[in-house]
Write a protein that holds these residues in place. Structure first.
Motif, PDB file in Angstrom:
ATOM      1  N   VAL A  46      26.744   0.586 104.786  1.00 11.65           N
ATOM      2  CA  VAL A  46      25.753   0.914 103.756  1.00 11.65           C
ATOM      3  C   VAL A  46      24.956   2.130 104.216  1.00 11.65           C
ATOM      4  N   ARG A  48      22.491   5.495 102.690  1.00 14.20           N
ATOM      5  CA  ARG A  48      21.755   6.095 101.578  1.00 14.20           C
ATOM      6  C   ARG A  48      21.595   7.585 101.810  1.00 14.20           C
ATOM      7  N   GLN A  75      29.226   9.611  89.794  1.00 11.99           N
ATOM      8  CA  GLN A  75      28.902   8.187  89.677  1.00 11.99           C
ATOM      9  C   GLN A  75      29.900   7.292  90.398  1.00 11.99           C
ATOM     10  N   GLU A  76      31.136   7.748  90.561  1.00 11.74           N
ATOM     11  CA  GLU A  76      32.114   6.936  91.280  1.00 11.74           C
ATOM     12  C   GLU A  76      31.870   6.953  92.788  1.00 11.74           C
ATOM     13  N   ALA A  77      31.058   7.907  93.278  1.00 10.87           N
ATOM     14  CA  ALA A  77      30.786   8.006  94.714  1.00 10.87           C
ATOM     15  C   ALA A  77      29.360   7.620  95.096  1.00 10.87           C
ATOM     16  N   PHE A  78      28.423   7.690  94.133  1.00 12.58           N
ATOM     17  CA  PHE A  78      27.013   7.431  94.419  1.00 12.58           C
ATOM     18  C   PHE A  78      26.368   6.657  93.276  1.00 12.58           C
ATOM     19  N   SER A  79      25.417   5.797  93.627  1.00 10.50           N
ATOM     20  CA  SER A  79      24.598   5.148  92.610  1.00 10.50           C
ATOM     21  C   SER A  79      23.134   5.451  92.909  1.00 10.50           C
ATOM     22  N   GLU A 105      22.770   5.631  96.841  1.00  6.50           N
ATOM     23  CA  GLU A 105      23.552   4.827  97.777  1.00  6.50           C
ATOM     24  C   GLU A 105      25.008   5.263  97.668  1.00  6.50           C
ATOM     25  N   ALA A 106      25.596   5.522  98.825  1.00  9.76           N
ATOM     26  CA  ALA A 106      26.986   5.978  98.859  1.00  9.76           C
ATOM     27  C   ALA A 106      27.931   4.810  98.619  1.00  9.76           C
ATOM     28  N   LYS A 107      28.958   5.058  97.816  1.00 11.35           N
ATOM     29  CA  LYS A 107      29.964   4.032  97.513  1.00 11.35           C
ATOM     30  C   LYS A 107      31.274   4.282  98.254  1.00 11.35           C
ATOM     31  N   VAL A 108      31.515   5.533  98.652  1.00 12.67           N
ATOM     32  CA  VAL A 108      32.780   5.884  99.294  1.00 12.67           C
ATOM     33  C   VAL A 108      32.522   6.637 100.589  1.00 12.67           C
ATOM     34  N   LYS A 109      33.491   6.552 101.474  1.00 14.84           N
ATOM     35  CA  LYS A 109      33.429   7.217 102.765  1.00 14.84           C
ATOM     36  C   LYS A 109      34.110   8.581 102.659  1.00 14.84           C
TER      37      LYS A 109
END
Length: 184
Positions: A46, A48, A75-79, A105-109
């Motif tokens: 997790v 940010r 939006q697919e990588a960050f919220s 918040e990051a969703k992908v590496k």
């Protein structure tokens, strides 16, 4: 991290210095914007991104209907966790600064290269709005494996300070409490 901060600071300072000459001859607003992003690891998996954008009016008149739009965060990588990626203000007076920040918040590496934010503004002498862009951000290595930083152990620091105060240097040798202990 400190190197990136120093590079950003130098970029902003040079930009403001050089652009102040260009704005001195016109009777219009001159917008300079600096965008920066920092990573904050909350726990494993997790992370940010804290984004802040400072908008400077280096011109000699007020900018009206100032809006900021930073849509470089897919939006697919960050919220969005807090704040908004866009906002607006009624005016930005000559010589003033506006600041805006938000948290994602990051969703992908992976490595992320963010685009500059768009600033639009209006001046009374022109019907169409004018545009300016912020500086781009340095690439972010999202959710990267990081080596742990060495933190100072307070006991270790105190003991080194104490040993340094007890030791003295004489002709290439270090003496501890009157006895030769280490050849330097």
């Amino acid at each position: 991290m400190a190197n990136r901060f120093l590079q950003s600071l130098i970029f902003v300072a040079l930009s403001l210095y050089s652009l102040s000459f260009a704005s001195a001859t016109s009777d219009e607003p001159f917008i300079v914007a600096h965008k920066k992003a920092t990573l904050k690891r909350l726990k494993s998996g997790v992370e940010r991104v804290i984004v802040s954008i400072d908008i400077y009016n280096q011109g000699s008149s007020t900018a009206y209907d100032v809006s900021l739009n930073d849509e470089s965060w897919p939006q697919e990588a960050f919220s969005v966790v807090s704040g908004n990626t866009s906002t607006s203000w009624e005016r930005l007076d000559a010589g003033s600064i506006l600041s805006h920040s938000f948290e994602l918040e990051a969703k992908v590496k992976g490595l992320f290269h963010g685009a500059p934010a768009l600033i639009t503004f209006r001046i009374p002498t022109k019907a169409a709005p004018l545009e300016a862009y912020s500086s781009p951000i340095f690439p972010l290595d999202i959710l990267a494996e990081k080596t742990p930083e060495k933190k100072f152990d307070l006991v270790e620091v105190i003991s080194k300070v104490w040993i340094t105060s007890v030791c003295h240097y004489h002709h290439g040798s270090v003496y501890l409490s009157g006895r030769k202990s280490v050849q330097v």
